[in-house]
Design an enzyme around this catalytic site. Structure first.
Site, PDB file in Angstrom:
ATOM      1  NE  ARG A 137      -4.205  -0.803   1.329  1.00 40.13           N
ATOM      2  CZ  ARG A 137      -5.485  -1.057   2.224  1.00 40.13           C
ATOM      3  NH1 ARG A 137      -5.410  -1.438   3.427  1.00 40.13           N
ATOM      4  NH2 ARG A 137      -6.423  -0.309   1.424  1.00 40.13           N
ATOM      5  CD  GLN A 142      -2.819   6.742  -2.259  1.00 38.24           C
ATOM      6  OE1 GLN A 142      -2.672   7.658  -3.018  1.00 38.24           O
ATOM      7  NE2 GLN A 142      -2.530   7.030  -0.958  1.00 38.24           N
ATOM      8  CG  ASP A 145      -5.201  -0.012  -2.069  1.00 37.29           C
ATOM      9  OD1 ASP A 145      -5.988  -1.127  -2.051  1.00 37.29           O
ATOM     10  OD2 ASP A 145      -4.981   0.777  -1.103  1.00 37.29           O
ATOM     11  CE1 TYR A 241      -4.070  -2.978   5.889  1.00 40.77           C
ATOM     12  CE2 TYR A 241      -1.844  -3.247   5.378  1.00 40.77           C
ATOM     13  CZ  TYR A 241      -3.117  -3.077   4.921  1.00 40.77           C
ATOM     14  OH  TYR A 241      -3.456  -3.411   3.662  1.00 40.77           O
TER      15      TYR A 241
HETATM   16  P1  NAD Z   1      -8.466  -2.549   7.617  1.00 44.00           P
HETATM   17  O1  NAD Z   1      -9.559  -2.881   6.900  1.00 44.00           O
HETATM   18  O2  NAD Z   1      -7.283  -3.521   7.654  1.00 44.00           O
HETATM   19  O3  NAD Z   1      -8.756  -2.051   9.116  1.00 44.00           O
HETATM   20  C1  NAD Z   1     -10.067  -1.256   9.101  1.00 44.00           C
HETATM   21  C2  NAD Z   1      -9.666  -0.473  10.514  1.00 44.00           C
HETATM   22  O4  NAD Z   1      -9.949  -1.114  11.694  1.00 44.00           O
HETATM   23  C3  NAD Z   1      -8.158   0.261  10.360  1.00 44.00           C
HETATM   24  O5  NAD Z   1      -8.106   1.903  10.402  1.00 44.00           O
HETATM   25  C4  NAD Z   1      -7.580  -0.466  11.776  1.00 44.00           C
HETATM   26  O6  NAD Z   1      -6.689   0.378  12.587  1.00 44.00           O
HETATM   27  C5  NAD Z   1      -9.041  -0.424  12.655  1.00 44.00           C
HETATM   28  N1  NAD Z   1      -8.503  -1.518  13.883  1.00 44.00           N
HETATM   29  C6  NAD Z   1      -8.128  -2.638  14.003  1.00 44.00           C
HETATM   30  N2  NAD Z   1      -8.234  -3.439  15.024  1.00 44.00           N
HETATM   31  C7  NAD Z   1      -9.092  -2.514  15.829  1.00 44.00           C
HETATM   32  C8  NAD Z   1      -9.547  -2.506  17.255  1.00 44.00           C
HETATM   33  N3  NAD Z   1      -9.323  -3.336  17.991  1.00 44.00           N
HETATM   34  N4  NAD Z   1     -10.357  -1.391  17.529  1.00 44.00           N
HETATM   35  C9  NAD Z   1     -10.372  -0.505  16.845  1.00 44.00           C
HETATM   36  N5  NAD Z   1     -10.184  -0.308  15.375  1.00 44.00           N
HETATM   37  C10 NAD Z   1      -9.444  -1.234  15.023  1.00 44.00           C
HETATM   38  O7  NAD Z   1      -7.663  -1.148   7.144  1.00 44.00           O
HETATM   39  P2  NAD Z   1      -7.856  -0.622   5.736  1.00 44.00           P
HETATM   40  O8  NAD Z   1      -8.924   0.440   5.659  1.00 44.00           O
HETATM   41  O9  NAD Z   1      -7.502  -1.238   4.586  1.00 44.00           O
HETATM   42  O10 NAD Z   1      -6.359   0.777   6.034  1.00 44.00           O
HETATM   43  C11 NAD Z   1      -5.501   0.613   6.693  1.00 44.00           C
HETATM   44  C12 NAD Z   1      -4.468   1.773   6.667  1.00 44.00           C
HETATM   45  O11 NAD Z   1      -3.804   1.466   5.720  1.00 44.00           O
HETATM   46  C13 NAD Z   1      -4.976   3.175   6.839  1.00 44.00           C
HETATM   47  O12 NAD Z   1      -4.147   3.745   7.377  1.00 44.00           O
HETATM   48  C14 NAD Z   1      -5.057   3.586   5.309  1.00 44.00           C
HETATM   49  O13 NAD Z   1      -5.205   4.644   5.246  1.00 44.00           O
HETATM   50  C15 NAD Z   1      -3.933   2.987   4.762  1.00 44.00           C
HETATM   51  N6  NAD Z   1      -3.989   3.005   3.527  1.00 44.00           N
HETATM   52  C16 NAD Z   1      -2.852   3.119   2.681  1.00 44.00           C
HETATM   53  C17 NAD Z   1      -2.890   3.348   1.411  1.00 44.00           C
HETATM   54  C18 NAD Z   1      -1.744   3.858   0.649  1.00 44.00           C
HETATM   55  O14 NAD Z   1      -1.103   4.801   1.119  1.00 44.00           O
HETATM   56  N7  NAD Z   1      -1.644   3.354  -0.705  1.00 44.00           N
HETATM   57  C19 NAD Z   1      -4.270   2.676   0.742  1.00 44.00           C
HETATM   58  C20 NAD Z   1      -5.233   2.302   1.583  1.00 44.00           C
HETATM   59  C21 NAD Z   1      -4.978   2.339   3.035  1.00 44.00           C
END
Ligand code: NAD
Length: 379
Positions: A137, A142, A145, A241
């Site tokens: 990621r 992006q 993704d 993550y």
């Molecule tokens: P995900 O679907 O893996 O998880 C969803 C959310 O659940 C996350 O924000 C995680 O921190 C949260 N979580 C996990 N355990 C938890 C708990 N016990 N209590 C409360 N919350 C909890 O995550 P996602 O939406 O796929 O994205 C994860 C990260 O990756 C984010 O920071 C996102 O911004 C980043 N991301 C980066 C890029 C990039 O730069 N290319 C692209 C997509 C996502």
């Protein structure tokens, strides 16, 4: 043959064939190739072959694909057996993979380790598989993704389901029949889906809070007009993550959350830890403590649910609290979800095509090297 004719023949021979067949997973309406991306692939020098009816679930007609330059075939096997690159949304069944050309490329959400027969079929056919869920990621990735693009649709739909199930208004209303207080909505997990859910609830006029174990989400939640619910637990892990919480962290989170939920009308839960079952955050006791008429929509139902009472694919009632565990929500917004998925796939497939539209693998590109399955041996 003249030199020019020979060159033309070589160019035709080198033309990559990209194929897509109808998705077979139950309830899947999305497509990995839209008329828009078909046109772009043809412009890039590829031949595009599709199975008739490919886009019907996403309202993309065969005629639109034909206008975009695709060959429309009646037989899925004819497409699979001739394509150099097959694109898909859900993992194809092992039998479909066995029909593919040996050494062909497969791009989509493939979960090769999710099913032994599928993984074996990929290896037996020497398929070069790119499960896009493995994509690093990074900023450059992006545009490819699929996890983000599909999570956005899922978060949006989850909040609409919550609004639909709630026996209340979301916005504050001042009427001749008195004032209605706005619904209090809590979004658990503020990743891509959670942030979209927060934005949607705000647009509907609710009072919105979000919480996450990654501290950087505070700013993101606030920028959408939500309030960050601070439960005093931070668990930032690798690659952006979350990591799994320790037992002590979890106990603290649970105790503070239980108190808070007594005053919440709607929960949309989206918390996930990659490669693990969804963290159980909302216990049966917490649900029992919520007000009658409250609603929980558990987006994590697919991986076991964030709520102890969630039953995947069902809506159940517990002491007046509705608990919904919808599955494959992105598919319910199949048109826009497909537009985004197909653009993600197009951007990734573009990395596999040279200037003439022929297949090439640049293994120095980390997006290819880190995504390919089975993993390539070092060196
Ligand atoms: P995900 O679907 O893996 O998880 C969803 C959310 O659940 C996350 O924000 C995680 O921190 C949260 N979580 C996990 N355990 C938890 C708990 N016990 N209590 C409360 N919350 C909890 O995550 P996602 O939406 O796929 O994205 C994860 C990260 O990756 C984010 O920071 C996102 O911004 C980043 N991301 C980066 C890029 C990039 O730069 N290319 C692209 C997509 C996502």
């Amino acid at each position: 043959m003249t030199d020019t004719a020979e060159q033309a023949a070589q160019a035709t021979a080198a033309k990559v064939i990209i194929g897509a067949v109808r998705e077979t997973a139950a309830g899947e309406r999305r497509v990995a190739l839209t008329p828009e991306t078909c046109k772009k692939l043809v412009a890039a020098g590829a031949t595009v072959r599709i199975e008739r009816g490919l886009g019907s679930g996403a309202h993309a007609a065969d005629a639109a694909y034909a206008d975009a330059g695709a060959e429309v075939h009646d037989s899925a096997d004819a497409v699979l057996g001739s394509a150099d690159i097959v694109v898909c949304v859900q993992p194809p069944p092992a039998a479909a993979i066995a029909t593919m050309k040996s050494g062909a490329v497969l791009v989509g959400m493939l979960q090769p380790q999710g099913d032994a027969a599928r993984g074996e079929a990929i290896q037996a056919r020497g398929i070069v598989a790119f499960p896009l869920e493995r994509l690093p990621r990074t900023t450059r990735a992006q545009a490819m993704d699929i996890l983000s693009s599909q999570a956005g649709m899922a978060g949006y739909k989850a909040m609409l389901i919550a609004a639909q199930l709630a026996p209340k208004f979301f916005p504050m209303l001042t009427t001749a029949a008195g004032t209605i207080r706005p619904s209090k909505v809590l979004v658990i997990g503020a990743g891509v889906a959670g942030l979209q859910a927060i934005a949607t609830a705000k647009r509907l006029g609710a009072q919105v809070e979000g919480f996450d174990v990654r501290p950087e989400t505070r700013e993101q939640i606030e920028s959408l007009g939500g309030k960050f619910l601070d439960l005093g637990v931070s668990a930032a892990g690798e690659g952006g993550y979350a990591r799994q919480l320790t037992d002590e962290e979890r106990a603290l989170q649970q105790q503070r959350l239980a108190d808070h939920l007594k005053n919440v009308d709607v929960i949309v839960a989206t918390a996930a830890v990659p490669g693990r079952p969804a963290p159980k955050i909302v216990s049966a006791a917490m649900v029992a403590g919520m007000k009658p008429g409250s609603v929980i929509v558990d987006l994590a139902a697919e991986t076991g649910g964030n709520c102890e009472l969630t039953r995947p694919g069902e809506i159940v009632m517990h002491d007046g609290v509705t608990v919904s565990g919808p599955l494959n929500l992105a598919s319910s917004g199949a048109m826009h979800a497909s537009d985004m998925f197909a653009r993600n796939v197009f951007n990734f497939v573009s990395l596999l095509l040279d200037k003439q539209g022929a297949l090439r693998f640049d293994w120095n590109d980390e997006l290819l090297a880190k995504t390919v399955w089975p993993e390539r041996a070092a060196g």
